[in-house]
Scaffold this active site. Structure first.
Site, PDB file in Angstrom:
ATOM      1  N   CYS A 123     -21.346  12.846  10.878  1.00 36.84           N
ATOM      2  CA  CYS A 123     -20.472  13.612   9.997  1.00 36.84           C
ATOM      3  C   CYS A 123     -21.020  13.548   8.581  1.00 36.84           C
ATOM      4  O   CYS A 123     -21.280  12.467   8.050  1.00 36.84           O
ATOM      5  CB  CYS A 123     -19.046  13.075  10.038  1.00 36.84           C
ATOM      6  N   CYS A 159      19.345 -13.291   9.798  1.00 34.36           N
ATOM      7  CA  CYS A 159      20.751 -12.924   9.622  1.00 34.36           C
ATOM      8  C   CYS A 159      21.711 -13.871  10.348  1.00 34.36           C
ATOM      9  O   CYS A 159      22.930 -13.661  10.320  1.00 34.36           O
ATOM     10  CB  CYS A 159      20.982 -11.494  10.093  1.00 34.36           C
ATOM     11  N   CYS A 188     -30.123  10.821   7.353  1.00 37.02           N
ATOM     12  CA  CYS A 188     -29.682  10.585   8.723  1.00 37.02           C
ATOM     13  C   CYS A 188     -29.444   9.087   8.899  1.00 37.02           C
ATOM     14  O   CYS A 188     -30.320   8.271   8.595  1.00 37.02           O
ATOM     15  CB  CYS A 188     -30.733  11.074   9.711  1.00 37.02           C
ATOM     16  N   CYS A 211     -40.934  -3.039 -17.834  1.00 37.92           N
ATOM     17  CA  CYS A 211     -42.049  -3.820 -18.369  1.00 37.92           C
ATOM     18  C   CYS A 211     -41.818  -5.306 -18.097  1.00 37.92           C
ATOM     19  O   CYS A 211     -40.679  -5.783 -18.060  1.00 37.92           O
ATOM     20  CB  CYS A 211     -42.181  -3.555 -19.864  1.00 37.92           C
ATOM     21  N   CYS A 257     -52.680  -8.548 -17.480  1.00 37.84           N
ATOM     22  CA  CYS A 257     -53.858  -8.266 -16.650  1.00 37.84           C
ATOM     23  C   CYS A 257     -53.474  -7.409 -15.448  1.00 37.84           C
ATOM     24  O   CYS A 257     -52.312  -7.377 -15.027  1.00 37.84           O
ATOM     25  CB  CYS A 257     -54.532  -9.559 -16.202  1.00 37.84           C
ATOM     26  N   CYS A 301     -18.052  12.010   5.849  1.00 40.29           N
ATOM     27  CA  CYS A 301     -17.477  10.665   5.832  1.00 40.29           C
ATOM     28  C   CYS A 301     -18.416   9.715   6.559  1.00 40.29           C
ATOM     29  O   CYS A 301     -19.469  10.115   7.075  1.00 40.29           O
ATOM     30  CB  CYS A 301     -16.091  10.646   6.479  1.00 40.29           C
ATOM     31  N   CYS A 338      15.604 -21.807  26.719  1.00 38.78           N
ATOM     32  CA  CYS A 338      17.002 -21.397  26.583  1.00 38.78           C
ATOM     33  C   CYS A 338      17.108 -19.944  26.186  1.00 38.78           C
ATOM     34  O   CYS A 338      16.316 -19.443  25.378  1.00 38.78           O
ATOM     35  CB  CYS A 338      17.690 -22.294  25.556  1.00 38.78           C
ATOM     36  N   CYS A 366     -53.876 -13.585 -20.593  1.00 40.86           N
ATOM     37  CA  CYS A 366     -52.709 -12.928 -19.995  1.00 40.86           C
ATOM     38  C   CYS A 366     -51.477 -13.817 -20.188  1.00 40.86           C
ATOM     39  O   CYS A 366     -51.501 -15.003 -19.836  1.00 40.86           O
ATOM     40  CB  CYS A 366     -52.952 -12.670 -18.512  1.00 40.86           C
TER      41      CYS A 366
END
Length: 566
Positions: free
Chosen positions: A308, A370, A270, A224, A202, A311, A362, A181
Site C-alpha cells: 500500500c 458497588c 518497495c 568536514c 591527508c 500506509c 462458592c 596531518c
C-alpha cells in the site's frame, strides 16, 4: 498560373467521379483498404494495461537508474537558475529536502545565508576595527602580528646599494615546513584534501572518514573533519576521496537516491527485502484521496511485490481504506486475546456491569465496586438463595432472567467483535498455509501429468486456482475488518451479500483443489476447476468494484470516527 495546391469546382467533380468508381472496390470483402483500416484500428486501440479498473490506481515502477535521472533533472534545473555548479545545486536541494519551490524562494531572498546554512561556504568573519596606538608611544600593535619595537637592539653592518636592490627584487625564501596531518600526525604525507574551509587533512584520513560515514552510519551529508566546522563535502569531493573504493561510492549513490525518495511525496521505496525499485504514485500521496481510494501498487521487480502506497500496513488490504485498516489492526492487537479470555473467565455485575472473575468455589459473589451480592450461576440476587452456597436451582426465576438479560446486553459488543475477528483470523490462517497448499498442489499436478495425456502447461490450471484462492482470501479477510466498523443499513446488507457470495465460491473452489482425483475424470475436474476459478475471480472483482464505487460515492457510513470522514 495556379499553384498545385489550388482547388477548383472541376477538381471537385473529378474527385466525385473517382469516389463513385471506388464505391464498388470499398465494398469488396478483404480488400487492401479494409486491411489498412484494420491496422489503423489496432494502432489506435487502447491497450489493456492503460485501462485501470475502479479499484486500481495509476502508478509507475522506477529502477534506481530512473530515480537518479529524476534527481539529475532537478539538480540541472536549480543549477541553471542559480548559475552554480551541479555539486552546489545538489547540496542546496538536499538541505531543503528536495523542495525546489522553497529553495528558490529562500535563495532569492538571501543567497549568502542559504549557501552558509547548506554547508557550502564558511560563514563570513566579522571585520575587526583597526587598533590605533596612543600618542607619544614608541611602539605599534598589529592586528595580526605580535608587538614590534622601533628601536634597533644590535648594530647592523651597512649594506651596499647592490645588496639593497637584490633584497627588494628577491626577498629571502623561507624553508617550507613539513605538513603534519591533524588526525594521524603523519609527517610523511604529501597528498592532502581540503574543503572551502581550508582545513587540510591527508588523503588517507579523508578516505577512512568518508568510508566510515557511508558504510557504518549510512550518512549522505558528510561534514568536514575539523572541530566545529559545518561544511558539507560535495559529491565530487567524495568521489575523489573514494577514488580507490568504487563499492563505497556506489553505496553513497544509493544513499543519495534514498534521501531523494524519502523527501519526495509521490515516491516510495518497495518495502520487500533487497528490492531497489521505487514506485511513483500521485494518488497515494494525497491525504484527501486516501479517504476514497486504496492505493495498492506493484513493484516492477516482481508481481508479488504488492504494497500500500498510502500506509504502512503490510501487503494488499483492499477493499478497506488505510484509516479503517489501521484501526482494525490496532483493535486486533489490543483486544483479541483479552476478549477471548474475558468471555471465557468473567461475568459482569448485574447492577454496575463491572467485570468480575471468580476466584473460589462458592457461588456467592460480592461486587467490590458497588457491594451488590448475587449468584454466579443464575446471576440473580443472593438474598433469594438462602443457604445454597454451592448449587443453584433458581435459574428460571424472574430476577435471574432479568440479570442474565442485562449481562447479555453488556456482552453484545464483545460477541460482535469476536464474530468478525474469528472470521478474519480464519482467512488469515488459511493464507499462512499457502506454502503448504502450493506444495500439495504441485505434487498433484505432477501426478496428473503422469496419469494422463496432459502436459505440464496444461496442468497449470491448478496453480492458477490456488493463486486465486489466496488472493480472494485476502479480500475476504479485510471485508470482515471493514464490516465491523460499518453502520447497520441497506448498504451494509448489500456489502455482506457480496461478501457471502464470494466466500461460498472460494470455499467451493478450495474443496475442488484439495479433493482427491481419479485418472479417468481429470479432464472433467480440469473443466470444473477452470470454470470455478473464473467465477471466483469475477466475484472478487464485484466486491472490490462495488466497495471502491461506494467510497467514491460516499455510500459507506461508519459507527466509529474514521480519519478523513466527517
Amino acid at each position: 498560373m495556379s499553384s498545385d495546391n489550388d482547388y477548383s469546382d472541376d477538381d471537385a467533380e473529378y474527385y466525385d467521379d473517382d469516389e463513385e468508381m471506388l464505391d464498388g472496390e470499398e465494398d469488396a470483402p478483404g480488400s487492401a483498404s479494409e486491411m489498412e483500416l484494420d491496422g489503423l484500428n489496432d494502432d489506435f486501440q487502447v491497450s489493456g494495461k492503460a485501462q485501470h479498473k475502479v479499484f486500481e490506481v495509476e502508478h509507475e515502477s522506477l529502477s534506481q537508474g530512473a530515480v537518479e535521472r529524476l534527481m539529475q533533472s532537478d539538480v540541472e534545473h536549480i543549477s541553471t537558475i542559480f548559475g552554480v555548479d551541479p555539486d552546489v545545486g545538489s547540496l542546496l536541494l538536499r538541505h531543503f529536502r528536495w523542495n525546489k519551490d522553497k529553495l528558490i524562494e529562500k535563495y532569492m531572498d538571501n543567497a549568502t545565508a542559504v549557501v552558509t546554512a547548506a554547508g557550502i561556504a564558511p560563514p563570513e568573519k566579522p571585520q575587526e576595527p583597526p587598533v590605533t596606538a596612543a600618542a607619544g608611544s614608541s611602539t605599534r600593535q598589529s592586528s595580526t602580528g605580535p608587538r614590534r619595537t622601533t628601536r634597533r637592539t644590535t648594530a647592523e653592518a651597512p649594506k651596499s646599494g647592490k645588496s639593497k636592490i637584490l633584497e627588494r627584487v628577491s626577498p629571502p625564501a623561507e624553508e617550507p615546513r613539513a605538513f603534519v596531518c591533524p588526525i594521524c600526525f603523519d609527517e610523511t604525507q604529501t597528498a592532502t584534501l581540503a574543503l572551502a574551509c581550508e582545513h587540510k587533512f591527508c588523503v588517507g584520513c579523508w578516505a577512512a572518514y568518508v568510508t566510515s560515514k557511508i558504510r557504518t552510519e549510512a550518512e549522505s551529508a558528510i561534514s568536514c573533519m575539523a572541530e566545529d566546522c559545518a561544511l558539507i563535502a560535495p559529491d565530487g569531493f567524495v568521489h575523489t576521496a573514494l577514488a580507490e573504493d568504487p563499492e563505497t561510492w556506489a553505496r553513497f549513490q544509493e544513499l543519495l537516491v534514498r534521501d531523494f525518495v524519502s523527501n519526495t511525496q509521490n515516491l516510495k521505496y518497495c518495502p520487500y527485502p533487497s528490492c531497489t525499485y521505487t514506485v511513483s504514485c500521485n494518488v497515494g500521496s494525497s491525504k484527501a484521496a486516501l479517504a476514497m481510494v486504496v492505493p495498492i501498487v506493484t513493484c516492477g521487480a516482481s508481481a508479488s511485490h504488492q504494497f500500500c502506497f498510502g500506509c504502512s500496513v503490510e501487503g494488499d488490504h483492499r477493499p478497506v481504506i488505510c484509516a479503517v485498516a489501521k484501526m482494525w489492526l490496532q483493535k486486533c492487537r489490543d483486544d483479541s486475546e483479552t476478549a477471548n479470555w474475558i468471555k471465557s473467565n468473567t461475568k459482569e455485575c448485574s447492577k454496575c456491569q463491572s467485570t468480575i472473575e471468580k476466584n473460589g468455589g462458592c457461588n456467592h459473589m460480592t461486587c467490590k465496586k458497588c457491594k451488590y451480592e448475587f449468584c454466579w450461576v443464575c446471576m440473580g440476587p443472593w438474598s433469594e438463595h438462602g443457604t445454597a452456597w454451592y448449587n443453584c436451582n433458581r435459574y428460571d426465576e424472574k430476577a435471574s432472567i432479568d440479570a442474565r438479560d442485562a449481562q447479555s446486553k453488556s456482552r453484545a459488543s464483545l460477541e460482535r467483535y469476536l464474530h468478525y475477528y474469528n472470521r478474519w483470523a480464519n482467512h488469515e490462517q488459511s493464507k499462512k498455509l499457502s506454502v503448504e497448499l502450493y506444495a500439495k498442489t504441485e505434487k498433484k499436478m505432477e501426478e496428473m501429468q503422469i496419469t494422463s495425456a496432459l502436459s505440464w502447461i496444461e496442468v497449470q490450471f491448478m496453480k492458477k486456482a490456488v493463486d486465486e484462492v489466496i488472493k480472494c482470501r485476502t479480500t475476504l479477510m479485510w471485508t470482515y475488518g471493514m464490516a465491523y466498523y460499518m453502520e447497520k443499513g441497506n448498504e451494509k446488507e448489500l456489502f455482506e451479500d457480496n461478501q457471502r457470495d464470494l466466500e461460498r465460491a472460494v470455499e467451493e473452489l478450495s474443496e475442488l483443489i484439495e479433493s482427491p482425483f481419479e485418472p479417468e475424470v481429470i479432464l472433467v475436474l480440469r473443466q470444473k476447476v477452470t470454470d470455478k476459478t473464473v467465477y471466483v475471480q469475477k466475484r472478487n472483482e464485484i466486491v472490490l468494484e462495488d466497495t471502491a464505487k461506494g467510497f467514491l460515492d460516499g455510500r459507506w457510513v461508519w459507527n466509529s470516527p474514521v480519519e478523513g470522514f466527517d
